[in-house]
Enzyme design. Structure first.
Site, short mmCIF file in Angstrom:
data_model
loop_
_atom_site.label_atom_id
_atom_site.label_comp_id
_atom_site.label_asym_id
_atom_site.label_seq_id
_atom_site.Cartn_x
_atom_site.Cartn_y
_atom_site.Cartn_z
N ASP A 16 0.83 -1.20 0.00
CA ASP A 16 0.00 0.00 0.00
C ASP A 16 0.87 1.26 0.00
OD1 ASP A 16 -1.48 -2.24 0.73
OD2 ASP A 16 -2.84 -1.11 2.00
N HIS A 18 -0.32 4.68 -0.28
CA HIS A 18 -0.97 5.70 0.56
C HIS A 18 -0.41 7.11 0.38
CE1 HIS A 18 -3.99 3.51 2.70
NE2 HIS A 18 -3.14 2.60 3.13
N ASP A 50 -4.66 0.74 -2.48
CA ASP A 50 -4.52 1.87 -1.56
C ASP A 50 -3.41 2.82 -1.99
OD1 ASP A 50 -6.68 1.15 -0.07
OD2 ASP A 50 -5.57 0.54 1.72
N ASN A 83 -9.32 -0.63 -0.23
CA ASN A 83 -10.51 -0.06 0.43
C ASN A 83 -10.52 1.46 0.40
OD1 ASN A 83 -8.30 -0.53 2.36
ND2 ASN A 83 -9.68 0.29 3.90
N HIS A 84 -9.34 2.08 0.49
CA HIS A 84 -9.28 3.54 0.40
C HIS A 84 -9.62 4.01 -1.02
CE1 HIS A 84 -7.45 4.70 4.35
NE2 HIS A 84 -7.23 3.40 4.37
N ARG A 136 -18.44 8.10 3.95
CA ARG A 136 -17.48 7.94 5.05
C ARG A 136 -16.13 8.55 4.67
NH1 ARG A 136 -15.71 2.67 6.47
NH2 ARG A 136 -15.61 3.14 8.70
N HIS A 215 -6.87 -7.33 -2.33
CA HIS A 215 -6.36 -6.33 -1.39
C HIS A 215 -6.30 -6.83 0.06
CE1 HIS A 215 -5.29 -2.46 0.19
NE2 HIS A 215 -6.34 -2.42 0.98
N HIS A 268 -3.00 -4.15 2.72
CA HIS A 268 -4.12 -3.79 3.60
C HIS A 268 -3.88 -3.87 5.09
CE1 HIS A 268 -8.27 -3.14 4.75
NE2 HIS A 268 -8.37 -4.33 5.32
#
Length: 314
Positions: A16, A18, A50, A83-84, A136, A215, A268
């Site tokens: 990930d 990020h 991600d 998920n992000h 969210r 993921h 993840h």
């Protein structure tokens, strides 16, 4: 350790990112330096999802990834959805509609009004039929004193992503300023990838396996084929996609895949975990003081952005 045979294509799985563009550049440099140049040019590169949130440069990360196929035309690149990225995609309106014909807003009740209030879901322009993960993602989670948790905007820590596109967190303007090529990249992220004939180093020497990249992982109590079908169809009727968003329930390898000599590789989880054919490559977890890691197959070598290399930049 046995020699790498010429016909065994390198497979490199990257954890990930990020939003940490500098880490990504350094990791890519180190991968180039620590592999055979001719093999690197033909490698299969799997990014485990991600790409956004937490770090400061989501926009630069996506530019970097978009450019890879033209800079390395003989490589094969796979970009998984994390998920992000799912939350980012939901906010931008890029998710496919639910397969069952329902509307996204019908799923809000399933999650509950308490969660909506506690997590400060987005209620601005365009929220009326947004998948709840989009709400969210762009919401405002208040930091509570004494909890030790400091949120960057939402529960997804999405504020740096907004800021990388020069808009404040939670602004509907994000949907206008994200470039079209970034939207196309995000919309085309795959939810799962299967690859045959992947070689891996084991105690018995190198062996040929099937590899599945997802993921988060697979649930133990459901047939893997059923989970693969959901992922391949990009079914957004499910409010919580455990293969992409869960942790404990998808940590271990399903027994049926153990019996089939299948590698399952994920990011993840915020950890580096190697357990035979179950590979979790997310040593950094989006934390500034932790490295971005990758694993090279078949050798099982771990490469980090913090490794010292004398190689040149991309």
């Amino acid at each position: 350790m046995s020699e790498l045979r010429d016909e065994h294509r390198l497979v490199i799985c990257i954890g990930d990112i990020h939003g940490y563009y500098s880490k990504l550049k350094n990791l890519w440099r180190n991968l180039k330096f620590q592999t055979n140049p001719s093999q690197f040019k033909k490698a299969l590169i799997i990014f485990l999802g991600d790409y956004c949130d937490k770090g400061p440069d989501t926009n630069k990360v996506i530019d970097f990834l978009i450019d890879l196929p033209s800079k390395y035309p003989n490589q094969k690149h796979v970009f998984l959805l994390g998920n992000h990225d799912f939350g980012f995609s939901a906010f931008l309106g890029l998710l496919p509609p639910p397969c069952d014909g329902s509307e996204f807003k019908e799923g809000w009740k399933e999650i509950g009004v308490c969660n909506e209030e506690n997590e400060g879901w987005y209620c601005g322009e365009g929220y009326e039929n947004m998948h709840f993960h989009g709400r969210r993602w762009a919401g405002m989670k208040l930091n509570k004193e004494g909890t030790g948790t400091q949120y960057k905007g939402s529960v997804y820590n999405a504020a740096p992503t907004f800021e990388s596109y020069q808009v404040p967190h939670g602004s509907a303007e994000l949907r206008k300023v994200v470039p079209d090529d970034h939207k196309k990249f995000i919309a085309n992220l795959v939810w799962v990838h299967e690859e045959d004939n992947v070689w891996i180093e084991s105690a018995e020497g190198q062996k040929k396996c099937k590899l599945i990249a997802v993921h988060a992982g697979f649930q133990q109590n459901k047939p893997v084929e059923m989970q693969l079908k959901l992922l391949k169809s990009k079914d957004t009727s499910k409010q919580w996609l455990k293969c992409i968003q869960d942790k404990d329930s998808v940590w271990d390898m399903p027994e049926e895949l153990k019996e089939q000599s299948t590698i399952v590789v994920s990011g993840h989880h915020g950890k580096l975990h190697i357990d035979e054919l179950r590979l979790i490559i997310d040593e950094g977890g989006g934390r500034q003081n932790k490295p971005l890691a990758a694993i090279i197959l078949p050798s099982m070598k771990i490469v980090r952005d913090t490794d010292f290399s004398d190689g040149n930049q991309i």
